[in-house]
Design a protein around this motif. Sequence first.
Motif, mmCIF file in Angstrom:
data_model
loop_
_atom_site.group_PDB
_atom_site.id
_atom_site.type_symbol
_atom_site.label_atom_id
_atom_site.label_comp_id
_atom_site.label_asym_id
_atom_site.label_seq_id
_atom_site.Cartn_x
_atom_site.Cartn_y
_atom_site.Cartn_z
ATOM 1 N N UNK B 50 3.829 -6.135 6.492
ATOM 2 C CA UNK B 50 3.513 -4.791 5.822
ATOM 3 C C UNK B 50 2.742 -5.168 4.744
ATOM 4 N N UNK B 52 1.334 -2.482 3.200
ATOM 5 C CA UNK B 52 1.555 -1.504 2.304
ATOM 6 C C UNK B 52 2.678 -2.075 1.058
ATOM 7 N N UNK B 53 3.404 -2.932 1.370
ATOM 8 C CA UNK B 53 4.412 -3.225 0.448
ATOM 9 C C UNK B 53 4.146 -4.436 -0.276
ATOM 10 N N UNK B 56 4.702 -3.800 -4.022
ATOM 11 C CA UNK B 56 6.126 -3.962 -4.173
ATOM 12 C C UNK B 56 6.602 -5.222 -4.418
ATOM 13 N N UNK B 61 9.709 -6.553 -7.066
ATOM 14 C CA UNK B 61 10.564 -5.536 -6.614
ATOM 15 C C UNK B 61 11.274 -5.705 -5.267
ATOM 16 N N UNK B 62 10.722 -6.493 -4.265
ATOM 17 C CA UNK B 62 11.232 -6.941 -3.146
ATOM 18 C C UNK B 62 10.542 -8.185 -2.877
ATOM 19 N N UNK B 65 10.963 -11.020 2.890
ATOM 20 C CA UNK B 65 11.449 -10.463 4.344
ATOM 21 C C UNK B 65 11.097 -9.058 4.493
ATOM 22 N N UNK B 66 11.060 -8.478 3.146
ATOM 23 C CA UNK B 66 10.801 -6.889 3.320
ATOM 24 C C UNK B 66 9.501 -6.637 3.731
ATOM 25 N N UNK B 67 8.478 -7.694 4.011
ATOM 26 C CA UNK B 67 7.214 -7.280 4.616
ATOM 27 C C UNK B 67 7.248 -7.682 5.934
ATOM 28 N N UNK B 68 8.054 -8.159 6.518
ATOM 29 C CA UNK B 68 8.182 -8.558 7.854
ATOM 30 C C UNK B 68 8.029 -7.422 8.879
ATOM 31 N N UNK B 362 0.628 8.306 -4.406
ATOM 32 C CA UNK B 362 0.722 7.278 -5.144
ATOM 33 C C UNK B 362 2.331 6.683 -5.387
ATOM 34 N N UNK B 363 2.247 5.517 -4.967
ATOM 35 C CA UNK B 363 3.622 4.926 -4.899
ATOM 36 C C UNK B 363 4.088 4.111 -6.349
ATOM 37 N N UNK B 364 4.562 5.086 -7.016
ATOM 38 C CA UNK B 364 5.051 4.717 -8.444
ATOM 39 C C UNK B 364 6.258 5.382 -8.609
ATOM 40 N N UNK B 365 6.943 5.048 -9.571
ATOM 41 C CA UNK B 365 8.511 5.450 -9.889
ATOM 42 C C UNK B 365 8.364 6.447 -10.955
#
Lengths: 704, 515
Positions: B50, B52-53, B56, B61-62, B65-68, B362-365
């Motif tokens: 992924x 998109x991530x 991150x 932040x991750x 594995x969070x990309x799989x 916008x992916x921002x916190x």
Amino acid sequence: MSETTAREATATHCPYCALQCAMTLTTTPDGVRVEGREFPTNRGGLCRKGWTAAELLDRPDRLGTPLLRTEDGTFEPVGWDVALTRWVRELRAARATHGADAVGVFGGASLTNEKAYALGKFVRLGLGSSRVDYNGRFCMSSAAAAGNRSFGVDRGLPFPVTDLDDAHTVLLLGSNVADTMPPFVQHLAEARAAGGLLVVDPRRSATADLTADGQGTHLQPLPGTDLALLQGLAHVVLAEGLADHEYLAARTTGLAQLRPALNQWWPERVEAVTGVPAHRIREVARRLASDPRGTYVLTGRGVEQHADGTDTATAAINLALLLGLPGGERSGYGTLTGQGNGQGAREHGLKADQLPGYRSISDPADRAAVAAVWGVAPETIPGPGLPAVELLASLGRPGGVRCLWVNGSNIVVSAPDVAAVAAGLERLDFLVVSDFFFSETAAHADLVLPVRQWAEEEGTMTNLEGRVLRRRRAVAPPPGLVGELEIIAELARRLGVEGFTDDPREVFVELAAASAGGRADYSAITWDRLDAGEALHWPCRPSAPEGSPRLFLERFAHPDGRARLVPVGGPTRRPAPGPGPAGGLVLTTGRWLEHYQSGTQTRRVGSLAAARPEARLQVHPATAAARSIADGDVVEVTSAVGSALVRAELSTAVRPDTVFLPMHFGGEATANLLVEARTDPVSGMPDFKATAVTLRRPVAGGSA
Amino acid sequence: MRHALDVGDRLLVVGFGPVAVRLVDELLPEVAAGRLRVTVVGAEARPGYNRVLVGEYAVGRTDHEALELVDEPAWRGAGVELILGAPVTWVDRSARVAHLAPGSPVEEVGYDALVLAVGARANVPVLRGINPDPAAVAHLPRGVTVLRTPADGDQLRAVVARRGRVVVLGGGVLGLELALAAHEQGCDVTVVHHRPWLLTRSADRAAGAMLEAVLARAGVHVVADAIAREVVLHEGGDFAGLRLADGQLLAGDLLILACGTTPRTGVAAGAGLRVDRGILVNHDLEADTEGRVFAIGDCAEVLCADPTCTVCPPRRGRGPAGLIGPGWQQAQWLAARIRRELDSDPEPMEPLPSIESDVIRLKAHSVEFAAAGEIDGEPWESPCGRSVALWADAAAGSLAKLVLRDDRLVGFIALGLPRTAAELGLRYGDGAEVPADLSVLLRLDGPDAVDPGSPSPTATLCRCAGVPAEDVTAAIEDGCRSVAEIGAATRAGTGCGGCRPVLQQLLDRDGAVAH
């Protein structure tokens, strides 16, 4: 069975929802008095439905004798013998002409365990038909399918309700308990005090209002997008490293398969589908993960009554499993059962694919076990029938049901696409409807049978936590009224089939025996133990006679003892808005505090009918303004399958792109005139919660 | 003669990004049933992930594995053939063979149908001190990187871990997301942007200026309207700083080149397919006239050869959106088409609707920004059927601009208004109606939004039992002295118990008077 004398107080439970609030009934010269009774689930509390339940016992419009339709289409009162003779003749004729599956039964989840058991057995053995299903298909089927798939068993709450008292965080998905089971709200007090009541509902419902003033968070997604929201919550738990990997390794399988599915649902993408801001998704996920001990995930019909309801409930379970909640001492996942005996009725054979004890009708070992108790050869028991929506679609069609008994359900109000259901009922050769009152469905009947009410009968119910409760007789039924057990036993006798008794206690003994070894095992439960006040949750076997208040502490019910993480969630379905300046809206349906189900009962209670005499379509003021609709105007709502006429109620509690209609009313305001008969491929659950509609003022001036 | 896939045909998917993954996921049942053979050729050594991530991941932040995205055992079990670490160098359409780069596990793969899902590559700007050849990004100096793969992200990850100084060249979506994320994780961050305001394609001047102020307030250093001239390196060849045209040197530990992407069209062009900004496909996603070659995702530009086609989006002179949503829709649509061909279903597919879900989020916190569609124009201009509504509060850092045409939302900007942004995104995405009073959408983030009118009569004090306040007052006057006594007399407080504090208040107030 002890005869109740005047002024004697009878301890029983409310006739309505699955919280089964304990109440005491006392007969007085003015009628039956209702009082709340101290009990773990309701703590003495009742809602106004329960308080007024006894008003229905002596309503003048209560059905008193069988009614048979005459040549000219009107009904005429007849005696029971005439009624049953005619019915048996019709049953025999339908079977002889079209085969055994031409007769069928549509049951209800308000029936006692004993009645549900006897009815399921009667269809299979007495009628030799596979065609039985019930309105629980519209209620719990998605959560049930998800529970079975993930945990290997389906019990609404696998823990006592009172466990919630110590919770600091409760995620309540699509459940408006403040209206549907108000005394339940007492169990959320601690979570609210801790700021941890997390409510997901497209409406600012009474339950969502409980999150006000820092008592929690309300997420307001577009109807039909709950699955995406749950995927997003689970995504954050995994991506931010908040999952309980020790638990996942020890107690589950499937993480490797689940992970790729969840990695596609980052919060900003979920926001684009649901309308819930990404940062709120993160906040809720973090709150859930902050301290799993004391955290619960609960689902209700709002997330389950979708064409992807099983997957949505599964997504909620996946989230709970990632957090390590199910099977913990102070954490868990549960679904809040709706109807009074929604739990028990599905365990004892009213479901097309099940036999008593939550056994599968397709499994040879399950069939053999039940056949042994019934004293028949296993092959005598028919195979799986049709789930409710398919059953109703088959009415009067070639190969379909020709002769139907609707018992304890008002399907021309409560089933999807009621216009088609009504047409199906009209196609039948013979329709029997048993109810307390002349319901909308009874109006289509050839034979209407009056039956007893809750305060006039003995039996058991299984509440939302899988606890078996005694329903007790407080008053004598009106003369001439019999119960369903008597009807079944007499029908069986006339059909020449043995093995049916009208004594509920005897039926329970048989039911318990038939359930022995099944998933919902009642075999160590007796009426004596229940009458002695024992709190017995199934499974309750001789080897563990104390019952099982908490499932899953040691193991899940799959053979390997592990829960399954099941990847779900392909493309999210959204109703397509219609073209043109008067754009499309999403209709969601639900419940009001003042009414129960199709309203056959509560619409006849004076104070409830006075408070909520007719349906109102909840519309956002901005949406109404764009259509020149004022509060109280009659409006026309139109979907792909029908139109409804209903007064508008303007409220900012509903999203501007959404309208809400309660499902308690019949006639032109029937919500299910609009709901399509589209169902979940796994559970057969209809899509009650998201229907594409348009809204306008009726052309002809709008008087109604 | 257009080709239709037959049962048993081989589908070759070139490229292994998230769009390719979705296509194969959708076709997995057909592969498992032996109805379709699928081979995926990926240039990277790992299965599709992924993208998109990646940001991150890059800020820590991750994890990996969070990309799989691929359940590899399930894919292989179904019979999908994966060829990894194998860039396709050219395609022979006459022989229907794809040739792979030297050193690949195999040299060539045949096909009956070909899907190009090769994505886009990161642009490398022309700067003194670095080689601008995009094919050589792996050879950039240490401390200078684009951000496309997890390997690229590892450089940023290391700098974030030690709270280093990060210079981001490019104030577009990716640049700002990385800048904000790195800043939120504790890095000192400078953003250099060559246009007068940030997010030039997604924000107008006002929104851009306010965004810059918001970032400045958050502590992100922004240098806008600046030309970067040179990458300055340390003695050892590591990145030292970015020199601007005005001579200013922005020192840092890492330079991220966030200068946009370009669709990968080389293989398609070599195969004689039409190419413009991306690989040109018609609205059925066909890149050739035979219906054997398709392109989807970031590499594809939907534009029919027929300029009068009414299905294709208006010729806006824009290439692929560079967003995942439209790519996944294309993958789903193409999979459905392939299934239909395998079923020999003569019913033609509904064409893929022209995709309007090009919402920039916008992916921002720490900063909430979203925009989409047409954002130009001012409220006082109203060319036929088009209107602009604008709300801005500089002190609060919030702005909303709504562009409507024929009462439909055709564009918007939302800054600092998360719920408004989410709702506008929904309405923009599906063309649903917009309230006549647009301010309804602005107040969602206000305190009054959580206090809507109650549907039940206001006089009802206890909802559960339906008891009006006057009954409770009367009960107190009649002598009730406790909440329990009121409950016994009126049933108030006997349901959820929520009104018991109110009953107690009434007792304290009226009870004292009564007794």
